[in-house]
Design a protein around this motif. Structure first.
Motif, PDB file in Angstrom:
ATOM      1  N   ALA A 190      92.468 -50.298  68.429  1.00  0.00           N
ATOM      2  CA  ALA A 190      93.672 -51.006  67.988  1.00  0.00           C
ATOM      3  C   ALA A 190      94.436 -51.525  69.196  1.00  0.00           C
ATOM      4  O   ALA A 190      94.750 -50.768  70.124  1.00  0.00           O
ATOM      5  CB  ALA A 190      94.547 -50.072  67.158  1.00  0.00           C
TER       6      ALA A 190
ATOM      7  N   ILE B 247     100.123 -51.100  70.872  1.00  0.00           N
ATOM      8  CA  ILE B 247      99.932 -50.240  69.708  1.00  0.00           C
ATOM      9  C   ILE B 247      99.353 -48.904  70.168  1.00  0.00           C
ATOM     10  O   ILE B 247      98.489 -48.869  71.057  1.00  0.00           O
ATOM     11  CB  ILE B 247      98.956 -50.889  68.703  1.00  0.00           C
ATOM     12  CG1 ILE B 247      99.430 -52.292  68.303  1.00  0.00           C
ATOM     13  CG2 ILE B 247      98.757 -50.010  67.478  1.00  0.00           C
ATOM     14  CD1 ILE B 247     100.706 -52.324  67.526  1.00  0.00           C
ATOM     15  N   ASN B 248      99.798 -47.839  69.559  1.00  0.00           N
ATOM     16  CA  ASN B 248      99.195 -46.533  69.813  1.00  0.00           C
ATOM     17  C   ASN B 248      97.980 -46.390  68.912  1.00  0.00           C
ATOM     18  O   ASN B 248      98.118 -46.194  67.708  1.00  0.00           O
ATOM     19  CB  ASN B 248     100.196 -45.422  69.535  1.00  0.00           C
ATOM     20  CG  ASN B 248      99.588 -44.034  69.717  1.00  0.00           C
ATOM     21  OD1 ASN B 248      98.460 -43.900  70.211  1.00  0.00           O
ATOM     22  ND2 ASN B 248     100.327 -43.011  69.333  1.00  0.00           N
ATOM     23  N   PRO B 249      96.768 -46.500  69.457  1.00  0.00           N
ATOM     24  CA  PRO B 249      95.573 -46.465  68.601  1.00  0.00           C
ATOM     25  C   PRO B 249      95.367 -45.115  67.920  1.00  0.00           C
ATOM     26  O   PRO B 249      94.634 -45.037  66.934  1.00  0.00           O
ATOM     27  CB  PRO B 249      94.430 -46.784  69.575  1.00  0.00           C
ATOM     28  CG  PRO B 249      94.959 -46.452  70.922  1.00  0.00           C
ATOM     29  CD  PRO B 249      96.423 -46.679  70.880  1.00  0.00           C
TER      30      PRO B 249
ATOM     31  N   GLU C 125     101.815 -46.243  60.650  1.00  0.00           N
ATOM     32  CA  GLU C 125     102.591 -46.314  61.887  1.00  0.00           C
ATOM     33  C   GLU C 125     102.108 -47.462  62.771  1.00  0.00           C
ATOM     34  O   GLU C 125     102.915 -48.154  63.400  1.00  0.00           O
ATOM     35  CB  GLU C 125     102.501 -44.986  62.641  1.00  0.00           C
ATOM     36  CG  GLU C 125     103.165 -44.974  64.017  1.00  0.00           C
ATOM     37  CD  GLU C 125     104.655 -45.296  63.970  1.00  0.00           C
ATOM     38  OE1 GLU C 125     105.178 -45.762  65.007  1.00  0.00           O
ATOM     39  OE2 GLU C 125     105.288 -45.097  62.912  1.00  0.00           O
ATOM     40  N   ARG C 126     100.790 -47.693  62.803  1.00  0.00           N
ATOM     41  CA  ARG C 126     100.266 -48.816  63.591  1.00  0.00           C
ATOM     42  C   ARG C 126     100.824 -50.144  63.074  1.00  0.00           C
ATOM     43  O   ARG C 126     101.216 -51.023  63.847  1.00  0.00           O
ATOM     44  CB  ARG C 126      98.732 -48.834  63.562  1.00  0.00           C
ATOM     45  CG  ARG C 126      98.063 -47.637  64.203  1.00  0.00           C
ATOM     46  CD  ARG C 126      96.584 -47.898  64.492  1.00  0.00           C
ATOM     47  NE  ARG C 126      95.814 -48.273  63.331  1.00  0.00           N
ATOM     48  CZ  ARG C 126      95.172 -47.427  62.521  1.00  0.00           C
ATOM     49  NH1 ARG C 126      95.230 -46.106  62.754  1.00  0.00           N
ATOM     50  NH2 ARG C 126      94.473 -47.870  61.486  1.00  0.00           N
TER      51      ARG C 126
ATOM     52  N   GLN D  55     104.398 -50.493  64.108  1.00  0.00           N
ATOM     53  CA  GLN D  55     104.493 -50.869  65.522  1.00  0.00           C
ATOM     54  C   GLN D  55     104.180 -52.359  65.710  1.00  0.00           C
ATOM     55  O   GLN D  55     104.846 -53.061  66.477  1.00  0.00           O
ATOM     56  CB  GLN D  55     103.534 -50.013  66.361  1.00  0.00           C
ATOM     57  CG  GLN D  55     103.930 -48.554  66.472  1.00  0.00           C
ATOM     58  CD  GLN D  55     102.895 -47.719  67.209  1.00  0.00           C
ATOM     59  OE1 GLN D  55     101.947 -48.254  67.813  1.00  0.00           O
ATOM     60  NE2 GLN D  55     103.048 -46.405  67.165  1.00  0.00           N
TER      61      GLN D  55
ATOM     62  N   LYS E 107      97.532 -45.414  60.225  1.00  0.00           N
ATOM     63  CA  LYS E 107      97.557 -46.831  59.882  1.00  0.00           C
ATOM     64  C   LYS E 107      98.975 -47.334  59.601  1.00  0.00           C
ATOM     65  O   LYS E 107      99.378 -48.396  60.089  1.00  0.00           O
ATOM     66  CB  LYS E 107      96.666 -47.079  58.658  1.00  0.00           C
ATOM     67  CG  LYS E 107      96.686 -48.525  58.154  1.00  0.00           C
ATOM     68  CD  LYS E 107      95.786 -48.696  56.940  1.00  0.00           C
ATOM     69  CE  LYS E 107      95.859 -50.113  56.381  1.00  0.00           C
ATOM     70  NZ  LYS E 107      94.960 -50.300  55.216  1.00  0.00           N
TER      71      LYS E 107
ATOM     72  N   ILE F  47      93.953 -52.343  63.902  1.00  0.00           N
ATOM     73  CA  ILE F  47      95.298 -51.889  63.527  1.00  0.00           C
ATOM     74  C   ILE F  47      95.356 -51.644  62.023  1.00  0.00           C
ATOM     75  O   ILE F  47      95.987 -50.691  61.555  1.00  0.00           O
ATOM     76  CB  ILE F  47      96.353 -52.937  63.946  1.00  0.00           C
ATOM     77  CG1 ILE F  47      96.359 -53.113  65.459  1.00  0.00           C
ATOM     78  CG2 ILE F  47      97.743 -52.534  63.439  1.00  0.00           C
ATOM     79  CD1 ILE F  47      97.240 -54.259  65.945  1.00  0.00           C
TER      80      ILE F  47
END
Length: 800
Positions: A351, A361-363, A369-370, A373, A367, A330
């Motif tokens: 991630a 998490i949306n991999p 945005e991760r 989240q 970064k 992440i």
């Protein structure tokens, strides 16, 4: 007296010093390889199970401290195929592994309290639980007491007795503010007969924002591995979050907001936590920044030891290498390859959030945005793990032991699950308010009950709650207490924080250029290496002073005195040191700077200082180094300007020096640093604001390269030696003795000392004994010895 007690304490503490085998990494692998197949989980061949420590030592199969009397060691050494272990058809245990097991036994068979070779049967809930409060059985409607009273009843345990007023005021004042209650406050509280006085005291303490902040700063610095010096700061591989953290505590920022700002920081102020420490040179896979992120996040907020899982699937619980690297990914800027035991596996981490019940998490996201989240998942209303973890830590700070123990093993079953879950859900329902939960705990009869004697505290495997546990003073609490008793707190501090309120316009107003000076050797220069000079400036305020702050720097080193009191020192020309000095300003003032030009050859040298004085009429004045300062090329010996005969020295005008590197390093920070010092408090400086010194390190203050969630409870040889021999400690006590002798007549001195140190009146026998030692005309040495003897007692060193 002090020498006799010093020797006895030192000898007692020497016996506690011992080496430690790493149970998890050195012992567990050996036992798993050679013994677990037949003696763990459901298997207990020959009637022997090693699932827990209690089972392991049953029937003297193992005798902690005595490997030569431990039956399992005898069997490992045995050469008879009918008796040897492992059995004859298994490979023999290598000699180095046998030696490791013997060492482990001889050192007492230390065992991770949450570890079992068996299959864990408890899985904590993730979603929040809001247990129904039981009916009142113990006479109190306090929610925590209703839950605990039911627990005591079900476990056939006696109801706890309330603690007396003097013990309570000392306990709660130290727990909430880290300070001793003053003698007058003890007198008034113990003499108050109103029924709500304890609630009122708790509210009073929590409303003291400065004392609360500067005490709990220690807890949060440990938890978030934040400090003012140490590994990474010099090289730029680490940044502080001190200013952000101090302000967050001061304004009682909701905990969920703190977590969001730490995990997905909007700016650099709080980014130091997730950015970790960028170590110099080659590091192992487990020390890369993404893996540090995974470990720190898991430990601080989830109560998970992810360090084992960062190397291999954990021996301690269910977390795997994929879990650790999923969190690490992440944070990672680049594709992250998994490493098992520091060897690349060829697999790329994805991630991933380890509790997918509430989302993931949306991999594929960036970064930033991760991280956003993840911050949302950590503070999600249905995330019960994070609230449970922090309220368990708060309970542990106040009660001496967590409901889940150890604090970083939140997979372990708590001694009262309903109590933990009720406090955690109440914390969420009340806006993640840390002070609310501290108030909730401290107002309970359970907190206000007598502490369990140390010798009666049972072990983890059969633990039953019977009241608060005694707690050692932290290093910071001890040092603060000595400063309180002696009135000798330092004038400056290291934390880059404003103890007062800063007007942003003031920063701009104070953003002026620095002015550096030196002695005659600077013209034409450069000054010779090793040259030491004395600079001075006299000044008088022209109105009543409201606040004052001072900043200074030098190339190469300096010590600054104001009116004979040491205020600042430093040896980093590119750093500005600062201190509030309102309490040191008099009608006539003298600044002295002892400046030294170090190095192996002649080089540029200079000193800079600025004092900003704010007056009651809202005007201000700046006193800064310039050519009106005087310089002497002779520096009197010693470090006590009050003993220097300055009139005998030869004084000339100082010389202005201009080195662009100095100005570029300091000028951009002058406004903020001087504003921060000017906005200081008239309250004494606290140990939490200082870099650790020799005494604080000896008393258990960590270097904070790693997260620390509980300080050592064991007494150490290093502590004993420092308490017995530390020169600064003795000097402080001596000054305290002088102060007490001046303030109190002989017949009131013993009572004042006891109220100041132990928060109680002396017993008649204590009064008679101490008065007999002091005599009718107490001298400084005898009072110093008495202070030292009392501050070395368990009653002083332990919060009961």
């Amino acid at each position: 007296m002090r020498k006799i007690l010093s020797a006895s304490i030192t000898s007692a503490f020497l016996a506690t010093a011992q080496a430690e085998v790493d149970f998890v990494h050195q012992v567990v692998p050996i036992l798993k390889e050679h013994c677990s197949e037949c003696h763990s989980g459901a298997e207990s061949k020959g009637g022997f199970s090693m699932n827990t420590r209690a089972l392991f030592i049953d029937d003297e199969t193992a005798v902690p401290g005595k490997s030569h009397e431990s039956y399992f060691i005898d069997l490992i050494h045995d050469s008879d195929p009918d008796y040897q272990m492992p059995p004859g058809d298994y490979p023999r245990m290598p000699a180095d592994q046998i030696a490791m097991l013997e060492m482990w036994v001889n050192e007492g068979m230390k065992w991770e309290e949450d570890f079992t070779f068996g299959t864990p049967t408890y899985e904590p809930p993730f979603l929040p639980r809001r247990p129904k409060l039981p009916t009142i059985t113990g006479g109190t409607n306090h929610p925590l007491d209703r839950l605990i009273d039911e627990y005591l009843l079900l476990n056939d345990l006696e109801k706890m007795e309330p603690v007396d007023d003097s013990t309570f005021i000392r306990r709660v004042t130290l727990d909430l503010t880290g300070l001793l209650p003053g003698p007058d406050r003890v007198r008034s509280f113990c003499g108050d007969t109103s029924p709500g006085k304890r609630q009122a005291l708790i509210d009073e303490l929590l409303a003291d924002d400065l004392a609360y902040t500067e005490h709990w700063l220690t807890f949060w610095n440990d938890l978030l591995r934040n400090d003012y010096t140490g590994t990474g700061f010099i090289t730029g591989g680490r940044t502080q979050i001190s200013e952000w953290l101090y302000q967050a505590l001061k304004e009682n920022k909701p905990f969920d907001t703190m977590v969001q700002e730490l995990i997905a920081p909007a700016d650099s102020a709080s980014a130091g936590f997730i950015n970790g420490i960028k170590w110099r040179g080659t590091v192992s896979a487990g020390q890369t920044l993404p893996v540090q992120f995974s470990q720190s996040l898991s430990q601080a907020f989830l109560g998970i030891n992810m360090k084992c899982a960062s190397c291999h699937d954990s021996f301690l619980d269910r977390w795997t290498l994929d879990d650790a690297y999923g969190l690490a990914a992440i944070y990672s800027d680049d594709p992250l390859e998994l490493h098992r035991c520091d060897k690349p596996t060829g697999a790329t981490a994805k991630a991933n959030w380890i509790f997918p019940e509430i989302g993931n998490i949306n991999p594929a996201a960036g970064k930033e945005e991760r991280l956003s989240q993840l911050a949302g998942l950590m503070t999600h209303p249905e995330n019960g793990r994070v609230p449970r973890t922090i309220v368990n830590r708060l309970w542990g700070q106040l009660m001496g032991r967590g409901m889940v123990h150890p604090l970083d093993a939140m997979q372990t079953e708590p001694w009262n699950e309903d109590l933990l879950d009720w406090i955690a859900s109440d914390f969420q329902d009340n806006g993640y308010d840390l002070k609310h939960t501290l108030r909730l705990i401290t107002t309970s009869a359970a907190y206000q009950s007598k502490s369990v004697p140390q010798e009666e505290i049972n072990d983890a495997e059969s633990y039953q709650f019977r009241g608060p546990h005694p707690k050692r003073l932290t290093a910071e609490q001890f040092v603060d207490a000595i400063w309180q008793i002696t009135g000798n707190a330092p004038a400056s501090y290291d934390a880059p924080v404003a103890r007062g309120v800063i007007d942003p316009a003031l920063i701009e107003q104070l953003s002026f250029e620095s002015s550096w000076i030196w002695g005659p050797s600077a013209r034409p220069g450069p000054p010779p290496h090793g040259e030491k000079i004395l600079l001075r400036k006299n000044f008088s305020p022209n109105n009543k002073v409201r606040s004052a702050g001072i900043i200074a720097a030098a190339d190469n080193a300096y010590v600054l005195y104001l009116n004979g009191q040491k205020i600042l020192d430093g040896s980093q020309w590119n750093e500005l040191d600062a201190a509030p000095v309102a309490n040191s300003i008099k009608q006539e003032n003298q600044l002295l700077i002892v400046a030294e030009n170090r190095g192996a050859k002649p080089n540029a040298a200079g000193a800079f200082c600025a004092v900003r004085i704010e007056y009651e009429d809202n005007s201000d004045e700046i006193v800064m180094t310039d050519e009106t300062w005087q310089v002497s090329q002779s520096v009197p010996p010693g470090s006590r300007p009050g003993k220097w005969n300055l009139d005998e020295l030869t004084w000339t005008s100082s010389v202005s020096v201009n080195v662009p590197q100095w100005k570029s390093a300091t000028d951009k920070r002058i406004g903020k640093t001087l504003a921060r010092a000017s906005a200081g408090s008239d309250r004494p400086v606290r140990a939490s604001l200082l870099k650790a010194d020799e005494l604080m390190r000896a008393l258990g203050r960590p270097n904070r390269d790693q997260i620390v969630t509980s300080r050592p409870s064991e007494l150490t040889t290093l502590e004993a030696v420092n308490l017995a021999t530390n020169g600064d400690l003795v000097a402080n006590l001596k000054k305290g003795a002088e102060k007490l002798i001046r303030a109190f007549p002989a017949e009131k001195l013993v009572e004042s000392i006891y109220l100041s140190t132990l928060s109680r009146y002396p017993a008649e026998s204590e009064e008679n004994f101490a008065s007999g030692i002091l005599g009718d005309s107490p001298d400084t040495a005898t009072v110093t010895d008495l202070l030292w003897a009392i501050t070395m007692t368990p009653e002083f060193l332990i919060v009961r």
